[in-house]
Design a protein around this motif. Structure first.
Motif, PDB file in Angstrom:
ATOM      1  N   ALA A 185       0.830  -1.210   0.000  1.00 48.60           N
ATOM      2  CA  ALA A 185       0.000   0.000   0.000  1.00 48.60           C
ATOM      3  C   ALA A 185       0.860   1.255   0.000  1.00 48.60           C
ATOM      4  O   ALA A 185       0.581   2.209  -0.731  1.00 48.60           O
ATOM      5  CB  ALA A 185      -0.931  -0.003   1.209  1.00 48.60           C
ATOM      6  N   ARG A 186       1.908   1.255   0.806  1.00 49.35           N
ATOM      7  CA  ARG A 186       2.785   2.433   0.862  1.00 49.35           C
ATOM      8  C   ARG A 186       3.485   2.654  -0.467  1.00 49.35           C
ATOM      9  O   ARG A 186       3.628   3.797  -0.924  1.00 49.35           O
ATOM     10  CB  ARG A 186       3.810   2.265   1.976  1.00 49.35           C
ATOM     11  N   TYR A 187       3.910   1.562  -1.091  1.00 49.70           N
ATOM     12  CA  TYR A 187       4.582   1.719  -2.379  1.00 49.70           C
ATOM     13  C   TYR A 187       3.599   2.176  -3.460  1.00 49.70           C
ATOM     14  O   TYR A 187       3.949   2.992  -4.324  1.00 49.70           O
ATOM     15  CB  TYR A 187       5.275   0.420  -2.799  1.00 49.70           C
ATOM     16  N   CYS A 188       2.380   1.682  -3.414  1.00 52.70           N
ATOM     17  CA  CYS A 188       1.364   2.156  -4.359  1.00 52.70           C
ATOM     18  C   CYS A 188       1.110   3.650  -4.184  1.00 52.70           C
ATOM     19  O   CYS A 188       0.937   4.380  -5.161  1.00 52.70           O
ATOM     20  CB  CYS A 188       0.065   1.372  -4.182  1.00 52.70           C
ATOM     21  N   CYS A 189       1.100   4.100  -2.951  1.00 52.86           N
ATOM     22  CA  CYS A 189       0.949   5.540  -2.687  1.00 52.86           C
ATOM     23  C   CYS A 189       2.096   6.322  -3.317  1.00 52.86           C
ATOM     24  O   CYS A 189       1.891   7.372  -3.941  1.00 52.86           O
ATOM     25  CB  CYS A 189       0.914   5.804  -1.186  1.00 52.86           C
ATOM     26  N   LEU A 190       3.306   5.818  -3.145  1.00 52.60           N
ATOM     27  CA  LEU A 190       4.477   6.486  -3.712  1.00 52.60           C
ATOM     28  C   LEU A 190       4.373   6.550  -5.231  1.00 52.60           C
ATOM     29  O   LEU A 190       4.668   7.584  -5.844  1.00 52.60           O
ATOM     30  CB  LEU A 190       5.737   5.733  -3.290  1.00 52.60           C
ATOM     31  N   GLU A 191       3.924   5.484  -5.847  1.00 49.27           N
ATOM     32  CA  GLU A 191       3.756   5.454  -7.299  1.00 49.27           C
ATOM     33  C   GLU A 191       2.677   6.436  -7.751  1.00 49.27           C
ATOM     34  O   GLU A 191       2.825   7.091  -8.795  1.00 49.27           O
ATOM     35  CB  GLU A 191       3.416   4.037  -7.756  1.00 49.27           C
ATOM     36  N   PHE A 192       1.593   6.535  -6.994  1.00 54.44           N
ATOM     37  CA  PHE A 192       0.535   7.489  -7.328  1.00 54.44           C
ATOM     38  C   PHE A 192       1.058   8.918  -7.229  1.00 54.44           C
ATOM     39  O   PHE A 192       0.739   9.762  -8.064  1.00 54.44           O
ATOM     40  CB  PHE A 192      -0.663   7.287  -6.401  1.00 54.44           C
ATOM     41  N   LEU A 193       1.835   9.197  -6.208  1.00 56.41           N
ATOM     42  CA  LEU A 193       2.407  10.534  -6.062  1.00 56.41           C
ATOM     43  C   LEU A 193       3.300  10.868  -7.244  1.00 56.41           C
ATOM     44  O   LEU A 193       3.251  11.982  -7.790  1.00 56.41           O
ATOM     45  CB  LEU A 193       3.208  10.624  -4.761  1.00 56.41           C
ATOM     46  N   ARG A 194       4.123   9.924  -7.657  1.00 56.48           N
ATOM     47  CA  ARG A 194       5.010  10.141  -8.801  1.00 56.48           C
ATOM     48  C   ARG A 194       4.220  10.364 -10.086  1.00 56.48           C
ATOM     49  O   ARG A 194       4.516  11.259 -10.875  1.00 56.48           O
ATOM     50  CB  ARG A 194       5.942   8.934  -8.980  1.00 56.48           C
ATOM     51  N   GLU A 195       3.206   9.535 -10.284  1.00 56.31           N
ATOM     52  CA  GLU A 195       2.436   9.576 -11.531  1.00 56.31           C
ATOM     53  C   GLU A 195       1.618  10.849 -11.674  1.00 56.31           C
ATOM     54  O   GLU A 195       1.462  11.377 -12.781  1.00 56.31           O
ATOM     55  CB  GLU A 195       1.511   8.361 -11.590  1.00 56.31           C
ATOM     56  N   HIS A 196       1.096  11.354 -10.552  1.00 57.26           N
ATOM     57  CA  HIS A 196       0.151  12.468 -10.623  1.00 57.26           C
ATOM     58  C   HIS A 196       0.733  13.791 -10.122  1.00 57.26           C
ATOM     59  O   HIS A 196      -0.010  14.753  -9.960  1.00 57.26           O
ATOM     60  CB  HIS A 196      -1.112  12.129  -9.828  1.00 57.26           C
ATOM     61  N   GLN A 197       2.008  13.831  -9.911  1.00 60.27           N
ATOM     62  CA  GLN A 197       2.640  15.038  -9.370  1.00 60.27           C
ATOM     63  C   GLN A 197       2.375  16.277 -10.226  1.00 60.27           C
ATOM     64  O   GLN A 197       2.040  17.345  -9.722  1.00 60.27           O
ATOM     65  CB  GLN A 197       4.152  14.819  -9.253  1.00 60.27           C
ATOM     66  N   LYS A 198       2.474  16.144 -11.528  1.00 60.63           N
ATOM     67  CA  LYS A 198       2.330  17.287 -12.422  1.00 60.63           C
ATOM     68  C   LYS A 198       0.891  17.771 -12.540  1.00 60.63           C
ATOM     69  O   LYS A 198       0.648  18.881 -13.005  1.00 60.63           O
ATOM     70  CB  LYS A 198       2.883  16.936 -13.804  1.00 60.63           C
ATOM     71  N   GLU A 199      -0.051  16.931 -12.118  1.00 59.24           N
ATOM     72  CA  GLU A 199      -1.456  17.314 -12.215  1.00 59.24           C
ATOM     73  C   GLU A 199      -1.881  18.256 -11.092  1.00 59.24           C
ATOM     74  O   GLU A 199      -2.900  18.926 -11.190  1.00 59.24           O
ATOM     75  CB  GLU A 199      -2.346  16.070 -12.165  1.00 59.24           C
ATOM     76  N   ALA A 200      -1.107  18.257 -10.029  1.00 60.31           N
ATOM     77  CA  ALA A 200      -1.515  18.972  -8.828  1.00 60.31           C
ATOM     78  C   ALA A 200      -1.118  20.444  -8.883  1.00 60.31           C
ATOM     79  O   ALA A 200      -0.135  20.824  -9.511  1.00 60.31           O
ATOM     80  CB  ALA A 200      -0.900  18.327  -7.597  1.00 60.31           C
TER      81      ALA A 200
END
Length: 207
Positions: free
Chosen positions: A78-93
């Motif tokens: 779960a923590r790694y999935c969170c990290l991947e989501f942060l990386r993937e969506h960083q530019k959208e924020a």
């Protein structure tokens, strides 16, 4: 066969649909608490991340080591999935700098929880390197992908406040998991997966 905490990993590895139901019933509160803590900058993606985490556990359960505590491993996933989501969506924020800070901090926390011999391996998997079976590199290490390495992450390094799902969130997560897993060839999920959650005194996933 009745699914219990004792045989959950084995039944997930056998791709027993009832094991996924048990996983959601028993661990969604735990997983949701992790995700809400680490995706606080992307609240609109928390539900999607939870579904993705459940599917990732299903897809990579063979990486789980029996010597590890299952709850610890799924927490690390779960923590790694969170990290991947942060990386993937960083530019959208609109607050990209805050997400970048969260990515760096979370990555370092995970790495520092590993023994020194595994820290370099984490970085290599993190940037997308693959260890190919039969290669010298493959033989050199005991862990050959990120999900195997996550067995070495201690999820007790953080405490999590309980974050229960609402009924609507549970329904949406169930739908996402259903859609993702149905894409896997050879997995025959029951038609009543659409009614995965039954609400009342006891919330149970029924297949």
């Amino acid at each position: 066969m009745k699914i219990t905490n004792e045989n959950l990993a084995m039944q997930l590895q056998a791709h027993n649909e009832k094991a996924m139901g048990f996983l959601i019933n028993e661990y969604s509160l735990y997983l949701n608490s992790i995700i809400k803590k680490h995706l606080f900058t992307l609240p609109h993606l928390q539900e999607e991340c939870l579904a993705e985490t459940l599917v990732t556990i299903w897809n990579h359960i063979d990486a789980y080591e029996k010597s590890n505590d299952l709850e610890n491993w799924i927490g690390a996933v779960a923590r790694y999935c969170c990290l991947e989501f942060l990386r993937e969506h960083q530019k959208e924020a609109t607050i990209a700098w805050l997400i970048e800070k969260e990515i760096v901090e979370e990555r370092e926390v995970l790495i520092n929880s590993l023994e020194e011999e595994y820290q370099e391996l984490f970085y290599r998997f993190y940037v997308g390197e693959t260890l190919y079976k039969g290669s010298r590199e493959y033989e050199k290490y005991s862990y050959h992908n990120m999900y195997e390495l996550l067995n070495k992450i201690d999820t007790d390094i953080c405490e999590y406040e309980k974050e229960p799902l609402t009924e609507e969130e549970e329904k949406q997560v169930a739908k996402r998991v259903q859609e993702a897993i149905r894409k896997r060839k050879g997995i025959n999920w029951k038609k009543n997966f659409d009614n995965l959650f039954r609400f009342g005194e006891c919330k149970q996933v029924v297949f």
